[in-house]
Design a protein around this motif. Structure first.
Motif, PDB file in Angstrom:
ATOM      1  N   LYS A  66     -19.020  29.535 -50.833  1.00 45.61           N
ATOM      2  CA  LYS A  66     -18.841  28.500 -49.688  1.00 45.61           C
ATOM      3  C   LYS A  66     -18.874  26.833 -50.956  1.00 45.61           C
ATOM      4  O   LYS A  66     -17.866  26.078 -50.591  1.00 45.61           O
ATOM      5  N   GLN A  67     -19.357  27.161 -51.907  1.00 44.43           N
ATOM      6  CA  GLN A  67     -19.465  26.155 -52.745  1.00 44.43           C
ATOM      7  C   GLN A  67     -18.304  25.914 -53.376  1.00 44.43           C
ATOM      8  O   GLN A  67     -17.732  24.693 -53.729  1.00 44.43           O
ATOM      9  N   LEU A  85     -16.450  21.743 -60.977  1.00 50.75           N
ATOM     10  CA  LEU A  85     -16.999  22.861 -60.169  1.00 50.75           C
ATOM     11  C   LEU A  85     -18.131  23.217 -60.594  1.00 50.75           C
ATOM     12  O   LEU A  85     -19.151  23.456 -59.454  1.00 50.75           O
ATOM     13  N   GLU A  86     -18.492  23.480 -61.703  1.00 51.08           N
ATOM     14  CA  GLU A  86     -19.852  23.872 -62.100  1.00 51.08           C
ATOM     15  C   GLU A  86     -20.892  22.917 -62.027  1.00 51.08           C
ATOM     16  O   GLU A  86     -22.165  23.117 -61.496  1.00 51.08           O
ATOM     17  N   HIS A  87     -20.649  21.691 -62.359  1.00 57.91           N
ATOM     18  CA  HIS A  87     -21.860  20.544 -62.580  1.00 57.91           C
ATOM     19  C   HIS A  87     -21.916  19.944 -61.276  1.00 57.91           C
ATOM     20  O   HIS A  87     -22.946  19.312 -60.936  1.00 57.91           O
ATOM     21  N   GLU A  88     -20.882  19.762 -60.819  1.00 60.34           N
ATOM     22  CA  GLU A  88     -20.742  19.121 -59.298  1.00 60.34           C
ATOM     23  C   GLU A  88     -21.309  19.803 -57.876  1.00 60.34           C
ATOM     24  O   GLU A  88     -21.764  19.504 -57.021  1.00 60.34           O
ATOM     25  N   TYR A  89     -20.676  21.130 -57.945  1.00 59.33           N
ATOM     26  CA  TYR A  89     -20.936  22.070 -56.774  1.00 59.33           C
ATOM     27  C   TYR A  89     -21.683  23.170 -57.102  1.00 59.33           C
ATOM     28  O   TYR A  89     -21.770  23.913 -56.109  1.00 59.33           O
ATOM     29  N   VAL A 101      -6.895  31.584 -59.076  1.00 61.02           N
ATOM     30  CA  VAL A 101      -8.411  31.144 -59.036  1.00 61.02           C
ATOM     31  C   VAL A 101      -9.056  32.476 -58.719  1.00 61.02           C
ATOM     32  O   VAL A 101      -8.937  33.048 -57.664  1.00 61.02           O
ATOM     33  N   ILE A 102     -10.096  32.781 -59.501  1.00 59.06           N
ATOM     34  CA  ILE A 102     -10.989  34.040 -59.069  1.00 59.06           C
ATOM     35  C   ILE A 102     -12.482  33.374 -58.936  1.00 59.06           C
ATOM     36  O   ILE A 102     -12.951  32.619 -59.929  1.00 59.06           O
ATOM     37  N   ASN A 103     -13.144  33.832 -58.096  1.00 57.66           N
ATOM     38  CA  ASN A 103     -14.649  33.494 -57.928  1.00 57.66           C
ATOM     39  C   ASN A 103     -15.275  34.141 -59.026  1.00 57.66           C
ATOM     40  O   ASN A 103     -15.740  35.578 -58.977  1.00 57.66           O
ATOM     41  N   LYS A 125     -15.695  24.692 -50.905  1.00 62.92           N
ATOM     42  CA  LYS A 125     -15.680  23.120 -50.907  1.00 62.92           C
ATOM     43  C   LYS A 125     -15.361  22.455 -51.929  1.00 62.92           C
ATOM     44  O   LYS A 125     -14.584  21.323 -51.848  1.00 62.92           O
ATOM     45  N   GLY A 126     -15.624  22.967 -53.338  1.00 62.07           N
ATOM     46  CA  GLY A 126     -15.317  22.168 -54.472  1.00 62.07           C
ATOM     47  C   GLY A 126     -13.871  21.921 -54.784  1.00 62.07           C
ATOM     48  O   GLY A 126     -13.462  20.945 -55.017  1.00 62.07           O
ATOM     49  N   ILE A 127     -13.296  23.195 -54.380  1.00 66.49           N
ATOM     50  CA  ILE A 127     -11.899  23.215 -54.713  1.00 66.49           C
ATOM     51  C   ILE A 127     -10.910  22.139 -53.698  1.00 66.49           C
ATOM     52  O   ILE A 127     -10.195  21.650 -53.852  1.00 66.49           O
ATOM     53  N   ASP A 128     -11.488  22.374 -52.378  1.00 63.45           N
ATOM     54  CA  ASP A 128     -10.834  21.533 -51.273  1.00 63.45           C
ATOM     55  C   ASP A 128     -11.070  19.912 -51.507  1.00 63.45           C
ATOM     56  O   ASP A 128     -10.078  19.295 -51.550  1.00 63.45           O
ATOM     57  N   GLN A 129     -12.152  19.793 -52.012  1.00 63.57           N
ATOM     58  CA  GLN A 129     -12.439  18.201 -52.440  1.00 63.57           C
ATOM     59  C   GLN A 129     -11.771  17.815 -53.670  1.00 63.57           C
ATOM     60  O   GLN A 129     -11.225  16.674 -53.778  1.00 63.57           O
TER      61      GLN A 129
END
Length: 527
Positions: A408-409, A451-455, A399-401, A412-416
């Motif tokens: 932070k988003q 990740l893109e659409h929800e976070y 995973v690369i940001n 949080k997204g990956i965590d959830q």
């Protein structure tokens, strides 16, 4: 009603199948017959604008497939029916496997033209391991397909089920005229234009020798039906409900879900024979549904069911007793009491608050991050329900940001999403690289999209050369320390902090096993 009566009314089952067998369409028609919806939707259609009730995520509507288990409840024939519609696609099999721990019986859908397919075999194998009662629905009878007896042979040979037809088709494809309901001794005639559930033409028929049969379906079809029913009664065992409940026999029905045909016969039989809530094994003891004390476990977590509110829902299967709103319950893993002001029942994405629910029900609990899959809630007893699995992934990406301003988003997204169980996250010890492992490649697309659409976060995937991720344990702490030190380039931890061996190839995995006999390598991990 008393608690005992309410529990006896419950019928909680999952619908499983290979993709495109018609599983989600069948779910829609069951809801239609149950009065839960007024108009059935289409999984993917250019003409019908209403999508299916169970495929409520945006990505599901776009692709025309189910990517997450959805839960729906309705009343029928004085029974409370809880349906769990599962993903058929193999890339989302882990969600389906976990869902099978929360049901008491299963309906398997088979396409008449394709017969038993690979994913169906895997799912039924899980049902057999758990001795879960199985009903088979052979779908799409209005299309050309395999002969009915050939299909029954395939069900027995590939799925290792003892099949017992409880309905039988009269013709197939263009010649399809209806089915004979062996369970209720009724003739049900097919109307190809019956999309929205008008009453079928049903004729009581306990004597197939009656000449009226010839006038209804024609002499040739009547003679063929008589011969086939005679053969069924001679070759296949008599149906006994207890044999079905014990997993020894599997009733088979034929129909066409998209045309609403044969669905009512399936549902009417199901409410008569399907099991009420069954006992559940915990590590400490067997938990009976009629116990006074409440207990239940989380088998699924879903973030952002309503994207406007960024809510996160834990799906709780109630195993015993009565769950009540605004009551303190023990979260066993955390060792603290929690109270739920808005527990919900489901119609896919639609939710309504419930004041109480009983063993067999599935309720949604709003979750601020307290729950993981497999967590137990009780009235005070420390119980750990068994059999909620996590599987060794088969595909991996680093995973690369993609947007440093949204770190932070992304976190949080990956965590959830990992808490939901859509994939697994491993952190490599040597460089803290974050690696996502999935059962199938399609999951990476779903994670990226959500990740893109929800976070509002962007993720870039980098290929990584990995063969397997296996959990490692040892009864010898010194041996474990030596293993982790010697193999530090290839070890990491999962989201729960458990040690994982990240094998680059089958050869390196075998070498690690040979050189470290004190270490146990596990391909599944019960959460």
């Amino acid at each position: 009603m008393s608690q005992k009566t309410e529990i006896a009314r419950r019928r909680t089952f999952g619908i499983v199948a290979h993709p495109d067998a018609g599983k989600t369409t069948l779910t829609e028609k069951l809801l239609l017959f149950g009065g839960a919806i007024q108009v059935a939707g289409a999984v993917k259609s250019n003409k019908i604008k209403k999508t299916t009730t169970s495929d409520f995520m945006e990505i599901e509507r776009q692709r025309g497939i189910s990517v997450a288990t959805s839960v729906m409840a309705f009343d029928y024939a004085d029974k409370k029916i809880n349906i769990l519609d599962t993903p058929g696609h193999k890339d989302f099999a882990e969600d389906t496997y976990r869902t099978l721990t929360a049901v008491d019986s299963v309906i398997v859908v088979i396409d008449v033209a394709k017969g038993v397919e690979e994913q169906t075999e895997k799912l039924v194998e899980v049902c057999r391991m758990r001795r879960t009662p199985v009903i088979v629905f052979v779908n799409k009878l209005d299309r050309p397909g395999k002969e009915a007896f050939d299909l029954i042979d395939e069900i027995e040979q590939k799925l290792h089920l003892n099949a017992r037809p409880l309905s039988w088709p009269i013709g197939m494809g263009d010649r399809f005229q209806g089915v004979y309901n062996l369970f209720e001794e009724k003739l049900v005639l097919f109307r190809p234009d019956n999309k929205q559930g008008r009453p079928e033409e049903v004729i009581e028929f306990n004597d197939l020798a009656d000449p009226q049969l010839d006038s209804l379906v024609g002499e040739d079809a009547a003679e063929e039906l008589r011969g086939e029913v005679e053969m069924i009664n001679e070759v296949y065992p008599d149906f006994a409900r207890q044999d079905y409940l014990d997993g020894e026999i599997s009733p088979v029905f034929f129909g066409s879900a998209v045309n609403n045909f044969g669905v009512k016969e399936l549902l009417d039989c199901f409410v008569q024979i399907a099991p009420p809530p069954r006992p559940r094994p915990a590590e400490e003891r067997q938990v009976e549904p009629n116990e006074d004390q409440f207990s239940g476990f989380v088998f699924k977590i879903h973030a952002n069911m309503d994207p406007r509110h960024r809510d996160r829902i834990a799906f709780l299967r109630i195993c015993s007793g009565t769950f009540e709103r605004n009551t303190n319950y023990l979260h066993v893993r955390q060792g603290r009491k929690l109270k739920f002001a808005n527990p919900t029942s489901f119609m896919a994405a639609k939710k309504e608050v419930v004041d109480e629910a009983f063993a067999g029900d599935v309720v949604g609990l709003y979750d601020s991050g307290n729950f993981k899959i497999g967590d137990t809630l009780t009235e005070g007893e420390e119980l750990h329900f068994k059999g909620v699995p996590s599987f060794s992934p088969e595909q991996f990406r680093r995973v690369i940001n993609g947007d440093p301003l949204k770190s932070k988003q992304l976190a949080k997204g990956i965590d959830q999403l990992m808490d939901e169980g859509v994939a697994q996250l491993f952190t490599r010890t040597v460089d803290n690289a974050q690696i996502i492992g999935t059962v199938g490649a399609l999951q990476f697309d779903v994670i990226q999209y959500r990740l893109e659409h929800e976070y509002g976060a962007k993720v870039i995937y980098e290929p990584i050369n990995l063969h397997k991720a296996l959990w490692v344990t040892s009864e010898d702490p010194a041996a474990m320390r030596a293993f982790l030190e010697r193999r530090r380039q290839h070890v990491g931890v999962d989201k729960s902090g458990r040690n994982v061996y990240l094998a680059e190839s089958a050869w390196t995995l075998q070498m690690a096993k040979d050189n470290h006999p004190e270490i146990e390598f596990h391909s599944t991990s019960e959460l």
